[in-house]
Scaffold this motif. Structure first.
Motif, PDB file in Angstrom:
ATOM      1  N   HIS A  38       0.841  -1.196   0.000  1.00  0.00           N
ATOM      2  CA  HIS A  38       0.000   0.000   0.000  1.00  0.00           C
ATOM      3  C   HIS A  38       0.878   1.249   0.000  1.00  0.00           C
ATOM      4  N   ASP A  89       0.028   5.776 -10.657  1.00  0.00           N
ATOM      5  CA  ASP A  89      -1.162   6.300  -9.980  1.00  0.00           C
ATOM      6  C   ASP A  89      -2.171   5.196  -9.694  1.00  0.00           C
ATOM      7  N   SER A 130      -3.016   3.263  -3.037  1.00  0.00           N
ATOM      8  CA  SER A 130      -3.996   2.492  -2.259  1.00  0.00           C
ATOM      9  C   SER A 130      -5.062   3.406  -1.664  1.00  0.00           C
ATOM     10  N   GLU A 131      -6.269   3.344  -2.221  1.00  0.00           N
ATOM     11  CA  GLU A 131      -7.364   4.109  -1.627  1.00  0.00           C
ATOM     12  C   GLU A 131      -7.702   3.631  -0.217  1.00  0.00           C
ATOM     13  N   ILE A 138      -5.327   5.460   1.995  1.00  0.00           N
ATOM     14  CA  ILE A 138      -5.705   6.880   2.087  1.00  0.00           C
ATOM     15  C   ILE A 138      -6.851   7.046   3.084  1.00  0.00           C
ATOM     16  N   GLN A 139      -7.889   6.240   2.943  1.00  0.00           N
ATOM     17  CA  GLN A 139      -9.059   6.344   3.820  1.00  0.00           C
ATOM     18  C   GLN A 139      -8.678   6.101   5.280  1.00  0.00           C
ATOM     19  N   PHE A 167     -10.829  13.027  -0.422  1.00  0.00           N
ATOM     20  CA  PHE A 167     -10.818  12.105   0.708  1.00  0.00           C
ATOM     21  C   PHE A 167     -10.789  12.854   2.039  1.00  0.00           C
ATOM     22  N   ASN A 204     -17.743   9.930   1.165  1.00  0.00           N
ATOM     23  CA  ASN A 204     -18.025   9.172  -0.058  1.00  0.00           C
ATOM     24  C   ASN A 204     -19.368   9.518  -0.679  1.00  0.00           C
TER      25      ASN A 204
END
Length: 468
Positions: A126, A151, A155-156, A159-160, A361, A366
């Motif tokens: 990640h 890109d 790793s979303e 990030i979250q 983010f 969301n």
């Protein structure tokens, strides 16, 4: 650094979160960035997320967190003899690692093979969005990922998880921000004291810089210090102050652990507001007061922005600059001629906290869609607030000649804007008033010492200690 338990706890929390649920987390520390050759770098600034989890404010480091094993490894080199000759002897890296609760230190040359082994085992590595070219080059090499696909490797879930954790400030983080704001208050007192006819903007910036240097601090961002306050991020200082000018200073200091302050004040040069200057100043101050009163958990910040815009618009209608029902004018976006930016942003280790991870983010949930309307599109923070968030509240009112000319030529929102009256304000400049707040369980509280902003108190501070 904080105590070792702070950093261990932060990493354990990241491991324990539902996302990311497996694999390795690779965090890049920053490197020195050369000004014009390798040995002449800009002042070093560590990556905020690396600093949050690993705490070490020195270049050329990597952090690796194994989400499955719950272990952390620091990758870096000990100083060479040549390093010591030129820059002095730093603490041993193993000692610094122990101070942030990391037991294992390996040379960077072994990191690539560790990551390759993980990929062979189908373990996810990640990473966060690279915001410097040096990050992209290092990640391409370490992960063996082509530039065009890098890109897609971000790793979303990471990030979250980072945003969820870093958004809520601990008591020790809040204390650091308060320290930064104590230094910020000194900077603004210095600028206001020197706001006299004949002083130059660059002299005032020099005095502010000297004050911070004496405190062992620095600016948390490049300051605005200008009589051209209608330029939102004005980072040039060529003007000499004259009687009747308004000096806008947007500046903040950093704490010893690099947490940021961010405050804006506007001072009448020579200590007297003209009547229309005071009227606009009070309009912005009222908008800020309305926004502050609305700060509370679960309230979407976008609604607080609109509340501030409504208050400002009502004042501008009273002053003849706008007309028609305030609600309709705001719905149409007419107020953005005067207030073209967002009300505020998150703040912490970065003055615009975590925005390298993506405003979508950090500032929005969301189920929110970022507004596209001019003015609202610049709102960095729209999400519902939660206890522990630290946010800025910074409404403004500006008279931007090119924007006014463009809108008037298009006859944009002419049912809400009195362009004849607006023309009378060309050359006015701009006013922004900004403070920093901690969201609490039942509202919010202002952080840092009181930095006077009532017009009579601001005027009283102007020119109290002119530069010799």
């Amino acid at each position: 650094m904080f105590a070792p338990t702070t950093y261990r706890s932060r990493r354990r929390t990241l491991v324990a979160q539902e996302r990311p649920e497996s694999g390795l987390v690779l965090l890049l520390g920053n490197q020195h960035t050369p000004r014009n050759y390798v040995d002449n770098p800009y002042p070093f600034q560590q990556d905020g997320t690396f600093l949050y989890y690993f705490g070490l404010d020195r270049p050329n480091l990597y952090g690796l967190i194994d989400l499955d094993m719950g272990t952390s490894t620091l990758y870096g080199e000990e100083a060479t003899l040549d390093d010591v000759v030129w820059a002095g002897e730093p603490p041993a890296l193993q000692e610094e690692a122990a101070a942030v609760g990391v037991d294992t230190v390996n040379p960077p040359s072994t990191l690539g093979s560790r990551l390759a082994q993980a990929r062979q085992q189908d373990r996810t590595v990640h990473i966060l969005p690279p915001y410097r070219d040096e990050h992209r080059l290092r990640l391409e090499e370490l992960l063996n990922v082509p530039h065009a696909q890098l890109d897609d490797a971000v790793s979303e879930p990471l990030i979250q998880a980072v945003v969820q954790q870093r958004s809520v400030k601990s008591s020790e983080e809040v204390a650091e921000i308060e320290t930064a704001l104590e230094r910020t208050a000194q900077v603004h007192a210095c600028a206001q004291a020197h706001a006299v006819p004949g002083a130059s903007e660059q002299e005032i910036v020099g005095a502010m810089t000297g004050r911070l240097t004496a405190e062992g601090s620095a600016f948390s961002f490049t300051p605005t210090c200008s009589v051209r306050g209608e330029v939102l991020h004005n980072h040039s200082y060529p003007n000499t102050l004259t009687e009747g000018d308004l000096l806008l200073v947007d500046a903040g200091a950093v704490s010893p652990r690099r947490y940021a302050g961010d405050v804006t004040r506007v001072t009448p040069v020579a200590g007297t507001f003209a009547s229309r200057q005071e009227a606009i100043y009070r309009a912005v101050l009222s908008a800020q007061a309305a926004a502050i009163e609305a700060l509370a958990p679960d309230v979407p910040f976008v609604e607080i922005h609109k509340h501030a815009a409504r208050t400002l618009t009502e004042h501008l209608i009273d002053l003849g600059l706008m007309q028609g029902p305030a609600e309709e004018a705001i719905a149409a976006g007419a107020h953005a001629l005067f207030f073209p930016h967002g009300l505020g942003h998150m703040m912490g280790l970065d003055v615009h906290d975590m925005e390298s991870l993506g405003e979508e983010f950090v500032g929005y949930t969301n189920d929110q869609t970022r507004p596209e309307q001019f003015g609202l599109h610049a709102l960095r923070l729209g999400r519902p607030l939660h206890p522990g968030f630290v946010v800025t509240v910074e409404p403004g009112c500006y008279f931007i000649p090119p924007l006014i000319k463009h809108w008037r030529a298009e006859q944009r929102h002419e049912q809400f804007i009195n362009y004849e009256r607006v023309e009378d304000f060309l050359g006015f400049g701009g006013i922004r008033i900004e403070d920093d707040f901690l969201v609490t369980a039942d509202g919010a509280r202002a952080l840092g010492p009181d930095i006077p902003k009532a017009p009579e108190k601001v005027a009283a501070r102007a020119g109290s200690s002119p530069l010799s």
